[in-house]
Each structure stands twice: as structure tokens, then as C-alpha cells.
Design a protein around this motif. Structure first.
Motif, short mmCIF file in Angstrom:
data_model
loop_
_atom_site.label_atom_id
_atom_site.label_comp_id
_atom_site.label_asym_id
_atom_site.label_seq_id
_atom_site.Cartn_x
_atom_site.Cartn_y
_atom_site.Cartn_z
N ASP A 177 -1.38 20.34 -16.15
CA ASP A 177 -1.65 18.99 -15.42
C ASP A 177 -1.39 19.04 -13.91
O ASP A 177 -2.71 17.96 -13.29
N TYR A 178 -0.57 18.87 -13.36
CA TYR A 178 0.11 18.70 -11.74
C TYR A 178 -0.59 19.99 -11.47
O TYR A 178 -1.67 19.86 -10.71
N MET A 179 -0.85 20.82 -11.70
CA MET A 179 -0.73 22.96 -11.05
C MET A 179 -2.63 22.51 -10.99
O MET A 179 -3.77 23.00 -10.06
N ILE A 180 -3.57 21.70 -12.25
CA ILE A 180 -4.97 22.19 -12.17
C ILE A 180 -5.49 21.95 -10.70
O ILE A 180 -6.59 22.56 -10.02
N PRO A 181 -5.02 20.76 -10.15
CA PRO A 181 -5.80 20.26 -9.36
C PRO A 181 -5.31 20.36 -7.99
O PRO A 181 -5.87 20.60 -7.48
N LEU A 182 -4.26 21.67 -7.59
CA LEU A 182 -4.32 22.37 -6.62
C LEU A 182 -4.46 23.41 -7.00
O LEU A 182 -4.25 24.15 -5.60
N LEU A 183 -5.35 24.34 -8.12
CA LEU A 183 -5.15 25.52 -7.85
C LEU A 183 -6.36 25.75 -6.67
O LEU A 183 -6.67 26.87 -6.13
N GLN A 184 -7.30 24.61 -6.08
CA GLN A 184 -8.03 24.87 -5.22
C GLN A 184 -8.24 25.30 -4.03
O GLN A 184 -8.79 26.02 -2.96
N GLU A 185 -6.16 24.84 -3.77
CA GLU A 185 -6.14 24.78 -2.57
C GLU A 185 -4.44 26.22 -2.39
O GLU A 185 -3.87 26.12 -1.53
N ALA A 186 -4.70 26.95 -3.66
CA ALA A 186 -3.90 27.59 -4.11
C ALA A 186 -3.70 29.08 -3.36
O ALA A 186 -4.92 29.41 -3.65
N ASP A 187 -3.08 29.49 -2.58
CA ASP A 187 -2.76 30.82 -2.24
C ASP A 187 -3.05 31.83 -2.82
O ASP A 187 -2.78 31.34 -4.00
N THR A 188 -3.98 33.13 -2.92
CA THR A 188 -3.66 33.57 -3.86
C THR A 188 -3.00 34.18 -4.94
O THR A 188 -2.60 34.94 -5.69
N HIS A 189 -1.45 34.34 -4.01
CA HIS A 189 -0.68 34.73 -4.50
C HIS A 189 0.03 33.67 -5.47
O HIS A 189 0.53 34.17 -6.24
N SER A 190 -0.04 32.47 -5.00
CA SER A 190 0.64 31.53 -6.21
C SER A 190 -0.39 32.44 -7.06
O SER A 190 0.26 32.02 -8.78
N LEU A 191 -1.32 31.99 -7.07
CA LEU A 191 -2.71 31.90 -8.20
C LEU A 191 -2.21 33.52 -9.37
O LEU A 191 -2.18 33.02 -10.60
N SER A 192 -1.74 34.28 -8.73
CA SER A 192 -1.56 35.24 -9.74
C SER A 192 -0.14 35.23 -10.50
O SER A 192 0.38 35.49 -11.25
N ILE A 193 1.30 34.82 -9.66
CA ILE A 193 2.04 35.24 -10.12
C ILE A 193 1.88 33.52 -11.02
O ILE A 193 3.48 33.54 -12.09
N SER A 194 1.59 32.85 -11.44
CA SER A 194 1.79 31.35 -11.70
C SER A 194 0.95 32.14 -13.59
O SER A 194 1.63 31.94 -15.02
N LEU A 195 -0.69 32.61 -13.68
CA LEU A 195 -0.37 33.90 -14.31
C LEU A 195 0.03 34.64 -15.02
O LEU A 195 0.43 34.81 -15.55
N TRP A 196 0.89 35.45 -14.10
CA TRP A 196 1.95 36.72 -14.41
C TRP A 196 3.23 35.84 -15.01
O TRP A 196 3.37 36.76 -16.06
N ALA A 197 3.03 34.82 -15.07
CA ALA A 197 5.10 34.03 -15.84
C ALA A 197 4.10 33.48 -17.06
O ALA A 197 4.90 34.00 -17.87
N PHE A 198 3.02 33.30 -16.69
CA PHE A 198 2.59 33.46 -18.36
C PHE A 198 2.35 34.24 -19.02
O PHE A 198 2.29 34.08 -20.35
#
Length: 144
Positions: A55-76
Motif C-alpha cells: 500500500d505504501y509502495m504502489i504510489p511511490l512506484l512512479q518516482e522509483a528509480d529502476t534499481h529500486s523497482l528491480s530489487i523489490s521484485l527480485w525480493a519477492f
């Protein structure tokens, strides 16, 4: 050999309280790093934490850098934890829009996570992934 010891219960409780407490401010990078750390330590977050994190992360996705996007999915993927559908849909959309900026390592990490979780993105996403990978290969090979 790597020995993973369970973290103190107080530490997990504190992190969970910080993420779920209204009014606390986190960046997409900080939230991604929390999830990455959990995955590296083999800590599977409970349902309450996961909901709060998404819930916290979804609104932040649009401003997330690509590495943050990558490691978040990698963690899952590392945790064998399929993300909630709303998070996954948002993630796929924002990652697809930023794919031309992603380096090869992060592209591969994302594809690995999707494959590990048995998630098949649509053909457009996969074609964009291939094009981004090819472009990055040309750029990175040209600089060697």
C-alpha cells in the motif's frame, strides 16, 4: 558458508511498526531496500506487513528509480512470494515505462523473479524487455 540467524524479534517488530505507522515517510528506495534485506536474510514478511508495504509502495512506484523497482521484485522472487495483484500490475506498468533506462543486470533480475514466481507478463512487456536488453548490450559492449 553463509549462516543466517533469525533477527531479534524486536528488530522485526520495529521495522513493521515503522512501515505501518501512519505519517512515517519512506522513499521507494528505502522500501525496496527493506524488502531486499528481508529476502537476503530469508525473512518472509507476514500478511499485515506485506499489505502495508505494498500500500505504501504502489504510489511511490512512479518516482522509483529502476534499481529500486528491480530489487523489490527480485525480493519477492527470492522469497517465493507472489506479490499482490494490484502491486504487480502497477509494477509491470511502471517498469515497462522505464525499461529503456534499466541496465542489463536489473533487466535480468526482473525476468528471473517473474520466471521464478511463474508470472508471465504480456507479449508487449516481453518484447519491450528484449528490445531494452538488446539496446543495453549494444551500449555496454560499445563502451568496453
Amino acid at each position: 558458508a553463509l549462516f543466517i540467524f533469525p533477527p531479534p524479534a524486536d528488530l522485526l517488530k520495529s521495522i513493521k511498526e515503522q512501515v505501518t505507522r501512519p505519517g512515517n515517510k519512506f522513499t521507494a528506495q528505502a522500501l525496496s531496500n527493506i524488502m531486499w534485506s528481508f529476502a537476503k536474510l530469508s525473512i518472509t514478511p507476514d500478511a499485515e506487513f506485506l499489505k502495508a508495504w505494498c500500500d505504501y509502495m504502489i504510489p511511490l512506484l512512479q518516482e522509483a528509480d529502476t534499481h529500486s523497482l528491480s530489487i523489490s521484485l527480485w525480493a519477492f522472487g527470492r522469497l517465493d512470494l507472489v506479490p499482490p495483484e494490484k502491486f504487480l500490475e502497477s509494477w509491470l506498468s511502471f517498469f515497462d515505462n522505464k525499461m529503456s533506462q534499466v541496465n542489463q543486470q536489473d533487466l535480468c533480475n526482473c525476468l528471473w523473479a517473474l520466471a521464478r514466481l511463474d508470472i508471465r507478463p504480456d507479449d508487449t512487456f516481453l518484447m519491450n524487455w528484449c528490445a531494452a536488453f538488446e539496446r543495453r548490450a549494444q551500449v555496454e559492449n560499445a563502451t568496453e
